[in-house]
Design an enzyme around this catalytic site. Structure first.
Site, short mmCIF file in Angstrom:
data_model
loop_
_atom_site.label_atom_id
_atom_site.label_comp_id
_atom_site.label_asym_id
_atom_site.label_seq_id
_atom_site.Cartn_x
_atom_site.Cartn_y
_atom_site.Cartn_z
N GLU A 94 49.69 -29.50 125.23
CA GLU A 94 49.90 -31.00 125.61
C GLU A 94 50.69 -30.84 126.72
OE1 GLU A 94 52.29 -32.47 122.43
OE2 GLU A 94 50.90 -31.99 120.98
N CYS A 114 55.00 -22.18 119.79
CA CYS A 114 56.42 -21.49 120.28
C CYS A 114 57.00 -20.72 119.21
CB CYS A 114 57.47 -22.92 120.51
SG CYS A 114 58.89 -22.76 121.20
N GLY A 169 56.59 -25.12 123.91
CA GLY A 169 56.77 -23.64 124.37
C GLY A 169 58.33 -23.47 125.02
N GLU A 170 58.86 -22.26 125.17
CA GLU A 170 60.06 -21.92 125.66
C GLU A 170 59.90 -21.28 126.96
OE1 GLU A 170 63.49 -22.37 125.21
OE2 GLU A 170 63.42 -21.25 127.06
N SER A 201 63.92 -26.83 131.07
CA SER A 201 64.63 -26.86 129.64
C SER A 201 64.50 -25.64 128.70
CB SER A 201 63.96 -27.99 129.11
OG SER A 201 64.73 -28.20 127.77
N SER A 223 68.92 -27.39 125.83
CA SER A 223 68.80 -28.03 124.26
C SER A 223 70.03 -27.46 123.60
CB SER A 223 67.51 -27.44 123.53
OG SER A 223 66.54 -28.15 124.61
N LEU A 224 71.03 -28.14 123.39
CA LEU A 224 72.34 -27.81 122.89
C LEU A 224 72.19 -28.30 121.34
CD1 LEU A 224 74.68 -26.32 123.51
CD2 LEU A 224 75.90 -28.68 124.01
N1 SAH Z 1 61.63 -24.92 124.34
C1 SAH Z 1 62.46 -25.59 125.56
C2 SAH Z 1 61.58 -26.74 125.95
C3 SAH Z 1 60.75 -27.60 125.14
S1 SAH Z 1 61.24 -28.81 123.82
C4 SAH Z 1 63.67 -26.25 124.85
O1 SAH Z 1 64.18 -25.89 123.57
O2 SAH Z 1 64.57 -26.81 125.62
C5 SAH Z 1 62.19 -30.25 124.81
C6 SAH Z 1 62.89 -30.99 124.08
O3 SAH Z 1 62.68 -31.64 123.13
C7 SAH Z 1 63.91 -29.99 123.57
O4 SAH Z 1 65.38 -30.33 123.89
C8 SAH Z 1 63.60 -29.92 122.10
O5 SAH Z 1 64.95 -29.67 121.35
C9 SAH Z 1 63.44 -31.59 121.97
N2 SAH Z 1 62.66 -31.77 121.01
C10 SAH Z 1 61.73 -31.09 119.96
N3 SAH Z 1 61.26 -31.77 118.95
C11 SAH Z 1 61.85 -33.01 119.02
C12 SAH Z 1 61.70 -34.01 118.08
N4 SAH Z 1 60.82 -34.04 117.06
N5 SAH Z 1 62.43 -35.37 118.51
C13 SAH Z 1 63.06 -35.15 119.78
N6 SAH Z 1 63.52 -34.28 120.60
C14 SAH Z 1 62.53 -33.26 120.14
#
Ligand code: SAH
Length: 357
Positions: A94, A114, A169-170, A201, A223-224
């Site tokens: 996506e 992921c 993905g990461e 991110s 992403s904390l």
């Molecule tokens: N793997 C990376 C980038 C992808 S996710 C990362 O973890 O940062 C992008 C952001 O969306 C991350 O902060 C993730 O935690 C958040 N995210 C994932 N699923 C979500 C959801 N259902 N609602 C809100 N934020 C979400």
């Protein structure tokens, strides 16, 4: 026929030079081709008029300038857009565009699926995983440019002004290809996007964070989502490998993480899980002395998930506490609800439909 031809998108400048030599052309042709591919957005060799006719024909016989295929292209009523892209091996990823008034961010994926399995994330439930190639990562942004007709690269204002590596993905588990792709995107004679307009991110792949800062110098978002290891272990398994003290160290050492280019901490608001005043207090202690800002993300639900989004009151209380402690902490406005813009949702839906038919 075309699938036997090599795609020029995603080659570094040096690799492109090498291909020109293989094709029997002078290496300097690479500069011209680069301009056509990444500045003009041209996909048809016949129209690359600065090349000799002979060179155009030769290149067309052996190469293509291609992007992934657009399987779906959905425009939300709020003007955000989501594409479902089909890769050569049939896998899907996506991409999202989130416009502001006169600018906007393209949210790009770095992997199919992921491996992180964050409990609140829909992408984590999708099994198939492979890294995207540099070609597929750069190709995504080029599709966004195609859709909005933003070729050649504008010299002034741009609608597609930013890239956020926040899709599926990461990115730091695919650092090689992501770094290569961002270098292509940042090249001043092509797509020419400044590193200040790119945000990567990560869920916290500690060993790769410094490298990302040194090699790319892009903005970092982390992403904390939790302020202590016990909770973070529970909702983000990667924390068991790289716990908070290591992650915070990496953030403190992130090159350029001064006041001018502060790290962003993303924090998904999960009802009764991480949204209390005590959580906010613990968070402020955790990041003490680190110039940073927050991005509070209302949790976006999906079928089968065990969490709910925090109440408006809880989110505002949390945001206010961080503000009073001196940190910017806006609550992100949710976009594209009508087009399933939450991470992984559209792909899951597409898979469901295919299984059902
Ligand atoms: N793997 C990376 C980038 C992808 S996710 C990362 O973890 O940062 C992008 C952001 O969306 C991350 O902060 C993730 O935690 C958040 N995210 C994932 N699923 C979500 C959801 N259902 N609602 C809100 N934020 C979400």
């Amino acid at each position: 026929m075309t699938d036997t031809k090599k795609n020029l998108v995603g080659l570094s400048r040096d690799e492109l030079k090498a291909e020109m030599v293989i094709a029997g052309e002078k290496p300097f042709r690479a500069k011209q081709v680069w301009h056509w591919v990444y500045h003009q957005g041209e996909t048809d060799f016949a129209k690359m008029t600065t090349l000799s006719k002979d060179a155009r024909e030769k290149l067309a016989q052996n190469y293509v300038v291609a992007r992934p295929q657009v399987a779906e292209n959905l425009l939300s009523e709020d003007k955000s857009r989501k594409w479902l892209l089909r890769l050569d091996d049939g896998n899907e990823v996506e991409m999202v565009f989130i416009p502001e008034d006169d600018r906007g961010a393209v949210c790009v994926s770095s992997q199919v699926g992921c491996t992180l399995t964050c409990k609140f994330c829909n992408t984590g439930t999708q099994r198939l995983v492979r890294n995207l190639s540099c070609e597929e990562i750069v190709g995504q942004f080029m599709i966004a440019r195609d859709t909005y007709g933003e070729w050649p690269t504008p010299t002034g204002e741009r609608l597609l002004s930013n890239i956020v590596l926040m899709g599926m993905g990461e990115p730091l588990y695919n650092a090689e290809e992501v770094v290569k792709a961002m270098k292509i995107v940042m090249d001043g004679e092509g797509i020419a996007l400044s590193k200040r307009r790119i945000t990567l991110s990560t869920a916290g792949v500690v060993p790769e964070i410094i490298r990302c800062g040194e090699e790319l110098g892009v903005n970092l978002a982390v992403s904390l989502h939790a302020a202590n290891d016990a909770l973070r272990n529970q909702i983000m398994p990667i924390n068991k490998k790289y716990p908070l003290d290591q992650l915070m160290d990496a953030c403190r050492n992130y090159p350029g993480a001064n006041n001018a280019r502060r790290i962003t901490f993303e924090y998904v608001m999960l009802k009764d899980i991480n949204d209390s005043l005590d959580d906010a207090k613990e968070l402020v202690k955790l990041i003490e002395g680190l110039p940073c800002k927050f991005n509070l993300i209302p949790f976006n639900g999906w079928p089968g998930v065990a969490y709910e989004c925090s109440s408006g009151n809880a989110m505002h209380r949390f945001s206010n506490y961080l503000n009073d402690a001196g940190y910017s902490a806006p609550i992100r406005v949710s976009r594209g609800r009508d087009i399933m813009a939450a991470c992984g949702q559209l792909k899951s839906e597409s898979e469901r439909k295919r299984k059902a038919s």
